[in-house]
Design a protein around this motif. Structure first.
Motif, PDB file in Angstrom:
ATOM      1  N   VAL A  42     -66.124 -21.179  -4.318  1.00 46.10           N
ATOM      2  CA  VAL A  42     -66.797 -21.370  -3.278  1.00 46.10           C
ATOM      3  C   VAL A  42     -68.052 -20.815  -3.162  1.00 46.10           C
ATOM      4  O   VAL A  42     -68.196 -19.532  -3.612  1.00 46.10           O
ATOM      5  N   ILE A  43     -69.233 -21.119  -2.885  1.00 45.76           N
ATOM      6  CA  ILE A  43     -70.408 -21.084  -2.842  1.00 45.76           C
ATOM      7  C   ILE A  43     -71.135 -20.466  -1.421  1.00 45.76           C
ATOM      8  O   ILE A  43     -70.821 -21.127  -0.359  1.00 45.76           O
ATOM      9  N   GLU A  44     -71.462 -19.272  -1.202  1.00 45.48           N
ATOM     10  CA  GLU A  44     -72.099 -18.664  -0.208  1.00 45.48           C
ATOM     11  C   GLU A  44     -71.112 -17.714   0.323  1.00 45.48           C
ATOM     12  O   GLU A  44     -70.022 -17.421  -0.097  1.00 45.48           O
ATOM     13  N   GLY A  45     -71.792 -16.942   1.252  1.00 43.09           N
ATOM     14  CA  GLY A  45     -70.968 -16.077   1.982  1.00 43.09           C
ATOM     15  C   GLY A  45     -70.886 -15.700   3.496  1.00 43.09           C
ATOM     16  O   GLY A  45     -70.648 -14.760   4.022  1.00 43.09           O
ATOM     17  N   GLY A  46     -71.251 -17.000   4.092  1.00 43.07           N
ATOM     18  CA  GLY A  46     -71.301 -17.126   5.476  1.00 43.07           C
ATOM     19  C   GLY A  46     -69.859 -17.330   6.116  1.00 43.07           C
ATOM     20  O   GLY A  46     -68.828 -17.389   5.153  1.00 43.07           O
ATOM     21  N   ASN A  47     -69.276 -17.359   7.297  1.00 45.18           N
ATOM     22  CA  ASN A  47     -68.295 -17.606   7.852  1.00 45.18           C
ATOM     23  C   ASN A  47     -67.460 -18.723   7.234  1.00 45.18           C
ATOM     24  O   ASN A  47     -66.349 -18.981   7.047  1.00 45.18           O
TER      25      ASN A  47
END
Length: 90
Positions: A42-47
């Protein structure tokens, strides 16, 4: 599997378009079951990405959470859920 969040955004990697729908996806809810028992990223770190990572811990054999920033951007509650989730490497 690559999940890029609520609003699909391209990663800008050479093979992204070639594998769209064949391993690259933007919806863990829709496409997650296709990756049951597999290793996923899973790419990114937002909600949205954190939610997708949590969803995938129930489906995938292993979940890699890849974030380009030094810290996750999601809400504190989501960050705590991810940090306590099984199958997420540190």
């Amino acid at each position: 599997m690559i999940v890029s969040g609520k609003v699909p955004r391209k990663l800008g990697i050479p093979w992204e378009d070639e594998y769209l729908g064949m391993g690259v996806t933007s919806c863990a809810t829709c496409d997650g079951p296709l990756f049951a028992g597999k290793k996923v990223a899973v790419i990114e770190g937002g909600n949205s990405a954190l939610d997708a990572a949590i969803q995938m811990t129930k489906i995938a054999a292993w979940v890699y959470l890849i974030n380009v920033n030094p810290v996750l951007r999601g809400d504190a509650v989501m960050r705590e859920k991810v940090e306590g989730a099984p199958m997420l490497p540190s």
